[in-house]
Design a protein around this motif. Structure first.
Motif, PDB file in Angstrom:
ATOM      1  N   ALA A   1     -24.529  12.442   3.699  1.00 37.04           N
ATOM      2  CA  ALA A   1     -25.810  11.831   4.049  1.00 37.04           C
ATOM      3  C   ALA A   1     -26.201  10.742   3.067  1.00 37.04           C
ATOM      4  N   GLY A   2     -25.299  10.423   2.140  1.00 34.99           N
ATOM      5  CA  GLY A   2     -25.582   9.386   1.162  1.00 34.99           C
ATOM      6  C   GLY A   2     -26.492   9.829   0.043  1.00 34.99           C
ATOM      7  N   LEU A   3     -26.546  11.133  -0.228  1.00 34.11           N
ATOM      8  CA  LEU A   3     -27.465  11.675  -1.228  1.00 34.11           C
ATOM      9  C   LEU A   3     -26.718  12.184  -2.451  1.00 34.11           C
ATOM     10  N   GLU A   4     -27.331  11.993  -3.616  1.00 36.28           N
ATOM     11  CA  GLU A   4     -26.791  12.503  -4.866  1.00 36.28           C
ATOM     12  C   GLU A   4     -27.788  13.479  -5.485  1.00 36.28           C
ATOM     13  N   LEU A   5     -27.261  14.374  -6.316  1.00 40.04           N
ATOM     14  CA  LEU A   5     -28.078  15.390  -6.962  1.00 40.04           C
ATOM     15  C   LEU A   5     -28.074  15.191  -8.468  1.00 40.04           C
ATOM     16  N   ASP A   6     -29.114  15.723  -9.129  1.00 44.20           N
ATOM     17  CA  ASP A   6     -29.094  15.689 -10.585  1.00 44.20           C
ATOM     18  C   ASP A   6     -28.280  16.869 -11.103  1.00 44.20           C
ATOM     19  N   ASP A   7     -28.285  17.064 -12.429  1.00 44.68           N
ATOM     20  CA  ASP A   7     -27.429  18.101 -12.996  1.00 44.68           C
ATOM     21  C   ASP A   7     -27.893  19.511 -12.659  1.00 44.68           C
ATOM     22  N   ARG A   8     -29.064  19.659 -12.056  1.00 35.95           N
ATOM     23  CA  ARG A   8     -29.532  20.968 -11.607  1.00 35.95           C
ATOM     24  C   ARG A   8     -29.588  21.080 -10.080  1.00 35.95           C
ATOM     25  N   GLY A   9     -28.859  20.207  -9.418  1.00 39.53           N
ATOM     26  CA  GLY A   9     -28.757  20.298  -7.969  1.00 39.53           C
ATOM     27  C   GLY A   9     -30.027  19.931  -7.224  1.00 39.53           C
ATOM     28  N   ARG A  10     -30.862  19.070  -7.839  1.00 42.71           N
ATOM     29  CA  ARG A  10     -32.125  18.698  -7.229  1.00 42.71           C
ATOM     30  C   ARG A  10     -32.070  17.284  -6.680  1.00 42.71           C
ATOM     31  N   LEU A  11     -32.910  17.029  -5.675  1.00 38.67           N
ATOM     32  CA  LEU A  11     -32.978  15.726  -5.027  1.00 38.67           C
ATOM     33  C   LEU A  11     -34.004  14.830  -5.695  1.00 38.67           C
ATOM     34  N   TRP A  12     -33.721  13.522  -5.712  1.00 37.23           N
ATOM     35  CA  TRP A  12     -34.722  12.544  -6.137  1.00 37.23           C
ATOM     36  C   TRP A  12     -35.524  12.110  -4.921  1.00 37.23           C
ATOM     37  N   CYS A  13     -36.844  11.970  -5.098  1.00 36.44           N
ATOM     38  CA  CYS A  13     -37.706  11.474  -4.037  1.00 36.44           C
ATOM     39  C   CYS A  13     -38.725  10.516  -4.625  1.00 36.44           C
ATOM     40  N   ASP A  14     -39.250   9.612  -3.776  1.00 42.38           N
ATOM     41  CA  ASP A  14     -40.325   8.741  -4.234  1.00 42.38           C
ATOM     42  C   ASP A  14     -41.668   9.432  -4.022  1.00 42.38           C
ATOM     43  N   GLU A  15     -42.762   8.707  -4.203  1.00 43.19           N
ATOM     44  CA  GLU A  15     -44.087   9.325  -4.120  1.00 43.19           C
ATOM     45  C   GLU A  15     -44.426   9.817  -2.712  1.00 43.19           C
ATOM     46  N   ASN A  16     -43.682   9.345  -1.705  1.00 45.71           N
ATOM     47  CA  ASN A  16     -43.873   9.804  -0.323  1.00 45.71           C
ATOM     48  C   ASN A  16     -42.800  10.800   0.102  1.00 45.71           C
ATOM     49  N   PHE A  17     -42.022  11.291  -0.874  1.00 42.29           N
ATOM     50  CA  PHE A  17     -40.994  12.302  -0.669  1.00 42.29           C
ATOM     51  C   PHE A  17     -39.788  11.790   0.114  1.00 42.29           C
ATOM     52  N   ARG A  18     -39.621  10.490   0.153  1.00 44.30           N
ATOM     53  CA  ARG A  18     -38.454   9.882   0.782  1.00 44.30           C
ATOM     54  C   ARG A  18     -37.314   9.818  -0.233  1.00 44.30           C
ATOM     55  N   THR A  19     -36.122  10.227   0.180  1.00 46.35           N
ATOM     56  CA  THR A  19     -34.959  10.178  -0.701  1.00 46.35           C
ATOM     57  C   THR A  19     -34.344   8.786  -0.663  1.00 46.35           C
ATOM     58  N   SER A  20     -33.207   8.625  -1.311  1.00 43.71           N
ATOM     59  CA  SER A  20     -32.518   7.332  -1.305  1.00 43.71           C
ATOM     60  C   SER A  20     -31.963   6.975   0.066  1.00 43.71           C
ATOM     61  N   THR A  21     -31.852   7.962   0.960  1.00 39.71           N
ATOM     62  CA  THR A  21     -31.494   7.698   2.363  1.00 39.71           C
ATOM     63  C   THR A  21     -32.798   7.663   3.162  1.00 39.71           C
ATOM     64  N   PRO A  22     -33.187   6.516   3.735  1.00 32.23           N
ATOM     65  CA  PRO A  22     -34.545   6.313   4.251  1.00 32.23           C
ATOM     66  C   PRO A  22     -35.061   7.340   5.254  1.00 32.23           C
ATOM     67  N   ASN A  23     -34.190   7.912   6.068  1.00 30.71           N
ATOM     68  CA  ASN A  23     -34.686   8.848   7.089  1.00 30.71           C
ATOM     69  C   ASN A  23     -34.680  10.301   6.619  1.00 30.71           C
ATOM     70  N   ILE A  24     -34.313  10.545   5.364  1.00 27.09           N
ATOM     71  CA  ILE A  24     -34.233  11.916   4.846  1.00 27.09           C
ATOM     72  C   ILE A  24     -35.285  12.114   3.749  1.00 27.09           C
ATOM     73  N   TYR A  25     -36.002  13.219   3.843  1.00 27.29           N
ATOM     74  CA  TYR A  25     -37.080  13.532   2.914  1.00 27.29           C
ATOM     75  C   TYR A  25     -36.788  14.852   2.197  1.00 27.29           C
ATOM     76  N   GLY A  26     -37.306  14.996   1.001  1.00 27.34           N
ATOM     77  CA  GLY A  26     -37.126  16.225   0.235  1.00 27.34           C
ATOM     78  C   GLY A  26     -38.466  16.779  -0.213  1.00 27.34           C
ATOM     79  N   VAL A  27     -38.630  18.095  -0.122  1.00 29.40           N
ATOM     80  CA  VAL A  27     -39.896  18.731  -0.494  1.00 29.40           C
ATOM     81  C   VAL A  27     -39.630  20.096  -1.114  1.00 29.40           C
TER      82      VAL A  27
END
Length: 499
Positions: A283-309
């Motif tokens: 899905a074009g997503l990467e994780l940090d060293d603890r297996g967590r997703l990066w999101c912006d202030e609107n919870f959008r990940t680096s892949t525009p249609n995928i969100y993390g909460v």
């Protein structure tokens, strides 16, 4: 052919379920993926928030903790309490919450897909369980898969003598002594619970300070309570080795050379994202060293249609904030207006409870904000004396000039309940004058707000009275006398209000 949805939610924890329901209310076609039917509700319902708080309530009841100041030791039966008794109510609470969740999903016509989710591309997910596999496509996908306890390979977990926070709930017996490695929220909550049961507890943490996001004075009070229960803290100490000898002995070796022995050990040094099987690179997503997703202030990940909460995106990892994140992410994803809460509360279910909203003294000092503190001790509150909680504390931080509420901090029984009064006043732009002038039921713990307001405003009054009065006026004698008289009336009014 793949089933098509407007929104696909992965994970049925607090963030996922609230996101799915919010999207359904927008008349969108929604599906929710959960691994197994018996895990509906996620970690929060099965191994986290609900089980630990249910166990905490059982401990307070069975040990007579709340009546300790009224009836003494006669009502304490700590040595006779068993793990089965602590778990007695757990199954009924979990089942009830699962029933409510299923009812919500059915009522909102949300499709429930049971199985392991695995990304094939940014818009397609494969959901598989034994004997069945299906592909699902969605315009938007929300990842709320939660976390699991970190389990380093050098820790010899066996689920009985050395265990993580998930396995703790299944212990066969209460140990006589326990070492807790990691003094985060989960570690300190369980450590104090078992200390209340009479277990000899030692807490190890590499940090010099505990719970550094909390007010320092509140944390110091918590540690005082913990030490009064016999707890020992080894702060600034790192563990280098943990071994099991015999059936009921654990040896923990510290970097400083210390060797600690106990019947059991809880390893609670962090959690990692439960993302292993999702195939996130597809899905074009990467994780940090603890297996967590990066999101912006609107919870959008680096892949525009995928969100993390939720917990999978990191701090604060609370059920209450996760629910709000789920709703906000859906509104952002589908361009719906959303008024975000300005002041989010934090609640720690230690013994006693800790809760806070807004800034801490340390933050205000760093930001050079002129503030004052109003304090109410629960021993000053009739309801606190009645209930036997005479060591709790409520702190109100407010701006010295505008009297705006900047932070509310509380420790004691019902702290996670009464914090919401301060939260509401802060969110509506209220000042200390509200607490001074309003009428609270008597006797209630809410009355602590009025006592704290008088305490804080008295400090302002005394500071003003002790300051040298310098009058600068371009008017005549009559105008100067009028200004002095006006100042006198203000001081008298504040002194009268503070009585």
């Amino acid at each position: 052919m793949a089933d098509a949805y407007d929104l696909l939610v992965i994970g049925s924890g607090p963030s996922g379920q609230k996101a799915a329901i919010a999207a359904a209310k927008m008349r969108l076609k929604v599906a929710l993926v959960e691994r197994r039917h018996g895990l509906m509700g996620g970690v929060c319902l099965h191994t986290g928030t609900i089980p630990s708080k249910t166990m905490r309530e059982a401990i307070l009841h069975l040990t007579g903790y709340r009546q300790r100041g009224v009836y003494g030791d006669r009502f304490r039966q700590k040595r006779h309490i068993t793990m089965d008794e602590l778990r007695r109510k757990l199954s009924s609470v979990v089942q009830h919450e699962m029933d409510v969740l299923h009812e919500y999903l059915d009522r909102n016509q949300i499709d429930l897909l049971m199985g392991e989710a695995r990304f094939l591309n940014p818009n397609t997910v494969e959901v598989s369980r034994p004997g069945h596999t299906q592909q699902v496509t969605a315009g938007k996908i929300l990842v709320g898969c939660g976390t699991r306890p970190a389990r380093p390979p050098h820790i010899p977990f066996d689920g009985e003598t050395i265990f993580d926070s998930d396995e703790l709930l299944q212990l066969k017996k209460i140990p006589r002594s326990m070492i807790v490695v990691g003094a985060g929220v989960i570690g300190i909550e369980y450590a104090i619970m078992f200390a209340t049961l009479g277990v000899e507890v030692t807490v190890i943490d590499g940090r010099e300070r505990l719970l550094d996001f909390c007010d320092r004075e509140i944390v110091e009070m918590l540690m005082w309570h913990a030490r009064s229960l016999g707890m020992v803290f080894r702060l600034g100490e790192d563990m280098v080795r943990m071994t099991r000898t015999g059936e009921r002995t654990v040896i923990v070796e510290l970097e400083s050379g210390k060797r600690l022995l106990a019947e059991a050990a809880l390893f609670s040094a962090g959690r990692v994202g439960d993302t292993d099987g999702l195939n996130l690179p597809a899905a074009g997503l990467e994780l940090d060293d603890r297996g967590r997703l990066w999101c912006d202030e609107n919870f959008r990940t680096s892949t525009p249609n995928i969100y993390g909460v939720g917990d999978v995106i990191g701090f604060p990892s609370l059920a209450s904030t996760s629910m709000e994140q789920g709703r906000r992410a859906v509104c952002a994803a589908f361009d719906q207006p959303f008024s975000a809460a300005r002041n989010l509360p934090y609640g720690l279910y230690t013994i006693p409870e800790i809760s806070m909203v807004g800034k801490t003294e340390q933050q205000l000092t760093k930001e050079r904000v002129p503030y004052e503190v109003g304090v109410a001790s629960f021993r000053e509150i009739a309801r606190g004396h009645i209930s036997g909680d005479e060591t709790g504390l409520l702190k109100l931080l407010f701006h010295r000039e505008s009297r705006e509420i900047l932070g509310v901090h509380c420790i004691g029984e019902t702290a996670t309940e009464i914090i919401h009064i301060g939260q509401a006043v802060m969110s509506l732009g209220g000042t200390m004058d509200y607490f001074r002038d309003t009428v609270f039921n008597y006797p209630t713990m809410a009355e602590a707000y009025k006592v704290a307001a008088f305490n804080g405003l008295n400090k302002l009054r005394l500071a003003k009275m002790s300051a040298p009065v310098v009058m600068v006026s371009t008017g005549g004698e009559d105008e100067i006398l009028s200004e002095i008289d006006q100042l006198r009336r203000e001081l008298v009014h504040e002194a009268t209000a503070a009585v």
